[in-house]
Write a protein that holds these residues in place. Structure first.
Motif, PDB file in Angstrom:
ATOM      1  N   TYR A   1       0.837  -1.386  -0.030  1.00 14.07           N
ATOM      2  CA  TYR A   1       0.236   0.060  -0.015  1.00 14.07           C
ATOM      3  C   TYR A   1       0.963   1.237  -0.136  1.00 14.07           C
ATOM      4  O   TYR A   1       0.413   2.170  -0.783  1.00 14.07           O
ATOM      5  CB  TYR A   1      -0.729   0.005   1.440  1.00 14.07           C
ATOM      6  CG  TYR A   1      -1.648   1.190   1.366  1.00 14.07           C
ATOM      7  CD1 TYR A   1      -2.743   1.620   0.704  1.00 14.07           C
ATOM      8  CD2 TYR A   1      -1.511   2.084   2.369  1.00 14.07           C
ATOM      9  CE1 TYR A   1      -3.423   2.685   0.717  1.00 14.07           C
ATOM     10  CE2 TYR A   1      -2.319   3.315   2.417  1.00 14.07           C
ATOM     11  CZ  TYR A   1      -3.374   3.658   1.723  1.00 14.07           C
ATOM     12  OH  TYR A   1      -3.870   4.663   1.922  1.00 14.07           O
ATOM     13  N   LEU A   2       1.835   1.222   0.841  1.00 14.77           N
ATOM     14  CA  LEU A   2       2.658   2.249   1.031  1.00 14.77           C
ATOM     15  C   LEU A   2       3.401   2.564  -0.375  1.00 14.77           C
ATOM     16  O   LEU A   2       3.756   3.883  -1.010  1.00 14.77           O
ATOM     17  CB  LEU A   2       3.559   2.529   2.151  1.00 14.77           C
ATOM     18  CG  LEU A   2       2.852   2.243   3.409  1.00 14.77           C
ATOM     19  CD1 LEU A   2       3.929   2.352   4.518  1.00 14.77           C
ATOM     20  CD2 LEU A   2       2.283   3.886   3.633  1.00 14.77           C
ATOM     21  N   GLU A   3       3.818   1.696  -1.117  1.00 17.21           N
ATOM     22  CA  GLU A   3       4.731   1.760  -2.227  1.00 17.21           C
ATOM     23  C   GLU A   3       3.756   2.285  -3.226  1.00 17.21           C
ATOM     24  O   GLU A   3       4.235   3.096  -4.197  1.00 17.21           O
ATOM     25  CB  GLU A   3       5.114   0.044  -2.650  1.00 17.21           C
ATOM     26  CG  GLU A   3       6.060  -0.387  -1.924  1.00 17.21           C
ATOM     27  CD  GLU A   3       6.304  -1.885  -2.376  1.00 17.21           C
ATOM     28  OE1 GLU A   3       5.690  -2.366  -3.304  1.00 17.21           O
ATOM     29  OE2 GLU A   3       7.289  -2.302  -1.686  1.00 17.21           O
ATOM     30  N   GLU A   4       2.488   1.851  -3.229  1.00 18.13           N
ATOM     31  CA  GLU A   4       1.643   2.458  -4.419  1.00 18.13           C
ATOM     32  C   GLU A   4       1.172   3.911  -3.852  1.00 18.13           C
ATOM     33  O   GLU A   4       1.201   4.899  -4.910  1.00 18.13           O
ATOM     34  CB  GLU A   4       0.374   1.487  -4.450  1.00 18.13           C
ATOM     35  CG  GLU A   4      -0.536   1.856  -5.428  1.00 18.13           C
ATOM     36  CD  GLU A   4      -0.197   2.242  -6.923  1.00 18.13           C
ATOM     37  OE1 GLU A   4      -0.861   2.482  -7.752  1.00 18.13           O
ATOM     38  OE2 GLU A   4       0.842   1.429  -7.061  1.00 18.13           O
ATOM     39  N   LEU A   5       1.076   4.399  -2.815  1.00 16.33           N
ATOM     40  CA  LEU A   5       0.801   5.690  -2.178  1.00 16.33           C
ATOM     41  C   LEU A   5       1.841   6.484  -2.937  1.00 16.33           C
ATOM     42  O   LEU A   5       1.922   7.601  -3.290  1.00 16.33           O
ATOM     43  CB  LEU A   5       0.725   5.792  -0.829  1.00 16.33           C
ATOM     44  CG  LEU A   5       0.123   7.021  -0.237  1.00 16.33           C
ATOM     45  CD1 LEU A   5      -0.517   6.811   0.972  1.00 16.33           C
ATOM     46  CD2 LEU A   5       1.551   7.883   0.140  1.00 16.33           C
ATOM     47  N   VAL A   6       3.328   6.005  -2.400  1.00 16.50           N
ATOM     48  CA  VAL A   6       4.325   7.015  -3.035  1.00 16.50           C
ATOM     49  C   VAL A   6       4.371   6.991  -4.492  1.00 16.50           C
ATOM     50  O   VAL A   6       4.509   8.046  -5.118  1.00 16.50           O
ATOM     51  CB  VAL A   6       5.840   5.996  -2.397  1.00 16.50           C
ATOM     52  CG1 VAL A   6       6.841   7.031  -3.044  1.00 16.50           C
ATOM     53  CG2 VAL A   6       5.931   6.348  -0.895  1.00 16.50           C
ATOM     54  N   ARG A   7       4.183   5.775  -5.207  1.00 11.11           N
ATOM     55  CA  ARG A   7       4.232   6.082  -6.614  1.00 11.11           C
ATOM     56  C   ARG A   7       3.047   6.912  -7.032  1.00 11.11           C
ATOM     57  O   ARG A   7       3.551   7.738  -8.227  1.00 11.11           O
ATOM     58  CB  ARG A   7       3.716   4.532  -7.293  1.00 11.11           C
ATOM     59  CG  ARG A   7       3.871   4.428  -8.844  1.00 11.11           C
ATOM     60  CD  ARG A   7       3.523   3.135  -9.440  1.00 11.11           C
ATOM     61  NE  ARG A   7       2.121   3.185  -9.328  1.00 11.11           N
ATOM     62  CZ  ARG A   7       1.025   3.936 -10.237  1.00 11.11           C
ATOM     63  NH1 ARG A   7       2.012   4.388 -11.068  1.00 11.11           N
ATOM     64  NH2 ARG A   7      -0.029   3.776 -10.108  1.00 11.11           N
ATOM     65  N   ARG A   8       2.026   6.782  -6.494  1.00 10.73           N
ATOM     66  CA  ARG A   8       0.933   7.702  -7.254  1.00 10.73           C
ATOM     67  C   ARG A   8       1.078   9.146  -6.831  1.00 10.73           C
ATOM     68  O   ARG A   8       0.914  10.228  -7.350  1.00 10.73           O
ATOM     69  CB  ARG A   8      -0.577   7.429  -6.639  1.00 10.73           C
ATOM     70  CG  ARG A   8      -1.109   6.245  -6.988  1.00 10.73           C
ATOM     71  CD  ARG A   8      -2.466   5.749  -6.504  1.00 10.73           C
ATOM     72  NE  ARG A   8      -2.747   4.308  -7.111  1.00 10.73           N
ATOM     73  CZ  ARG A   8      -4.070   3.991  -7.265  1.00 10.73           C
ATOM     74  NH1 ARG A   8      -5.229   4.705  -6.874  1.00 10.73           N
ATOM     75  NH2 ARG A   8      -4.423   2.656  -7.547  1.00 10.73           N
ATOM     76  N   THR A   9       1.791   9.474  -5.590  1.00 10.80           N
ATOM     77  CA  THR A   9       2.120  10.921  -5.148  1.00 10.80           C
ATOM     78  C   THR A   9       3.403  11.476  -6.035  1.00 10.80           C
ATOM     79  O   THR A   9       3.139  12.548  -6.393  1.00 10.80           O
ATOM     80  CB  THR A   9       2.541  10.791  -3.760  1.00 10.80           C
ATOM     81  OG1 THR A   9       1.518  10.363  -2.781  1.00 10.80           O
ATOM     82  CG2 THR A   9       2.785  12.081  -3.141  1.00 10.80           C
ATOM     83  N   ARG A  10       3.968  10.571  -6.439  1.00 20.20           N
ATOM     84  CA  ARG A  10       5.157  11.014  -7.366  1.00 20.20           C
ATOM     85  C   ARG A  10       4.668  11.200  -8.756  1.00 20.20           C
ATOM     86  O   ARG A  10       4.949  12.215  -9.451  1.00 20.20           O
ATOM     87  CB  ARG A  10       6.404   9.912  -7.470  1.00 20.20           C
ATOM     88  CG  ARG A  10       7.029   9.747  -6.190  1.00 20.20           C
ATOM     89  CD  ARG A  10       8.249   8.673  -6.496  1.00 20.20           C
ATOM     90  NE  ARG A  10       9.173   9.226  -7.160  1.00 20.20           N
ATOM     91  CZ  ARG A  10      10.222   8.616  -7.923  1.00 20.20           C
ATOM     92  NH1 ARG A  10       9.909   7.147  -7.752  1.00 20.20           N
ATOM     93  NH2 ARG A  10      10.860   9.342  -8.785  1.00 20.20           N
ATOM     94  N   ALA A  11       3.663  10.544  -9.047  1.00 21.21           N
ATOM     95  CA  ALA A  11       3.262  10.683 -10.573  1.00 21.21           C
ATOM     96  C   ALA A  11       2.386  12.105 -10.693  1.00 21.21           C
ATOM     97  O   ALA A  11       2.489  12.725 -11.704  1.00 21.21           O
ATOM     98  CB  ALA A  11       2.131   9.539 -10.873  1.00 21.21           C
ATOM     99  N   VAL A  12       1.742  12.237  -9.548  1.00 22.43           N
ATOM    100  CA  VAL A  12       0.985  13.366  -9.381  1.00 22.43           C
ATOM    101  C   VAL A  12       1.646  14.674  -9.164  1.00 22.43           C
ATOM    102  O   VAL A  12       1.579  15.751 -10.103  1.00 22.43           O
ATOM    103  CB  VAL A  12      -0.307  13.505  -8.463  1.00 22.43           C
ATOM    104  CG1 VAL A  12      -0.964  14.931  -8.215  1.00 22.43           C
ATOM    105  CG2 VAL A  12      -1.256  12.499  -8.790  1.00 22.43           C
ATOM    106  N   CYS A  13       2.687  14.800  -8.370  1.00 24.25           N
ATOM    107  CA  CYS A  13       3.422  15.939  -8.047  1.00 24.25           C
ATOM    108  C   CYS A  13       4.661  16.108  -8.863  1.00 24.25           C
ATOM    109  O   CYS A  13       5.156  17.150  -8.981  1.00 24.25           O
ATOM    110  CB  CYS A  13       3.791  15.829  -6.471  1.00 24.25           C
ATOM    111  SG  CYS A  13       2.432  15.964  -5.405  1.00 24.25           S
ATOM    112  N   GLY A  14       5.509  15.127  -9.356  1.00 24.68           N
ATOM    113  CA  GLY A  14       6.505  15.164 -10.169  1.00 24.68           C
ATOM    114  C   GLY A  14       7.455  15.801  -9.484  1.00 24.68           C
ATOM    115  O   GLY A  14       7.849  15.427  -8.323  1.00 24.68           O
ATOM    116  N   PRO A  15       8.368  16.591  -9.935  1.00 24.69           N
ATOM    117  CA  PRO A  15       9.643  17.095  -9.642  1.00 24.69           C
ATOM    118  C   PRO A  15       9.262  18.176  -8.462  1.00 24.69           C
ATOM    119  O   PRO A  15      10.121  18.151  -7.712  1.00 24.69           O
ATOM    120  CB  PRO A  15      10.286  17.767 -10.651  1.00 24.69           C
ATOM    121  CG  PRO A  15       9.215  18.209 -11.488  1.00 24.69           C
ATOM    122  CD  PRO A  15       8.488  17.166 -11.458  1.00 24.69           C
TER     123      PRO A  15
END
Length: 264
Positions: free
Chosen positions: A18-32
């Protein structure tokens, strides 16, 4: 975990995907513009209990992140779109310019509550929320936050000054004293944690704090031990505690906090 800073064994097995996917989605939305993703609360303090605890996450972003991205983040992290295996997710997003300054204000850009046992809430206006929860959470994050992505917690989140923090603790004790919307065991254990912080300046996990207070305050030991037993159970099967005893204990806690604040 995408580019983790924490050793995976330090995270509960039930939460790692769950935390892996949460980080992945957060990175995808927020980018750099994503600075850090931090596990806080019971995860950071080493007392997560599956079926009882929430997943508490602090996200730090560059202030230039557009508001539309915050709405997108709330959408992609909401349960059940991202199914939360815990009681709930409590995720707070701060701008990096605010998070690094000691403050007793709420100051968030997004406050997201979602999950099977939490009412859904996505709030983007910090002025509408009591500030004390957020000040306490940032203090915990600064002390023990686990870095899931990006820069370490101590580099991006400042703890409020001691007077502001003690004022926040006092407000939290008054909130728990009223009892509205809080489990009795959680009210007692949070009180123990507040007392230990006043004595030591350090945040402990709820059960560790309960054991310390029970050792020194024999009058309240039966209530504290009953709260610990209840805390071992899932939320829907929490045990009732004597209302009069809980109120008396929290009145004592409030006096300890006020005495400590007066000596600052």
């Amino acid at each position: 975990m995408a580019h983790p800073r924490e050793d995976p064994p330090s995270l509960p097995t039930e939460l790692r995907p769950y935390l892996e996917e949460l980080v992945r989605r957060t990175r995808a939305v927020c980018g750099p513009q994503l600075v850090s993703v931090l596990a806080v609360g019971s995860l950071a303090l080493g007392d997560y209990r599956h079926g009882r605890s929430d997943v508490d996450v602090t996200v730090v972003v560059e202030p230039s992140l557009p508001g539309s991205a915050l709405h997108d983040l709330a959408r992609v992290l909401a349960h059940p779109q991202l199914s939360c295996p815990a009681a709930g997710l409590e995720l707070v997003v701060y701008g990096a310019d605010f998070a690094i300054r000691p403050s007793g204000a709420a100051g968030y850009l997004l406050d997201l509550n979602t999950g099977p046992l939490l009412p859904d809430r996505a709030d983007f206006d910090a002025a509408r929320s009591p500030a004390f929860w957020y000040a306490i959470d940032r203090s915990v994050a600064h002390q023990t936050g686990l870095t899931l992505f990006g820069r370490p917690a101590r580099e991006v989140v400042a703890a409020p000054g001691r007077p502001e923090l003690l004022a926040a603790i006092g407000a939290s004790v008054r909130e728990h004293g009223d009892g509205e919307g809080h489990l009795a065991d959680n009210r007692v254990l949070n009180g123990c944690r507040s007392v230990v912080f006043c004595r030591t300046g350090r945040w402990l996990a709820k059960r560790a704090a309960a054991r310390e207070v029970a050792l020194t305050e024999g009058e309240f030991r039966p209530l504290i031990e009953a709260a610990e037993r209840s805390f071992e159970r899932p939320r829907p099967s929490a045990l009732p505690l004597p209302t009069t005893d809980v109120r008396a204990f929290l009145s004592w806690v409030r006096a300890q906090v006020e005495r400590t604040a007066a000596g600052v």
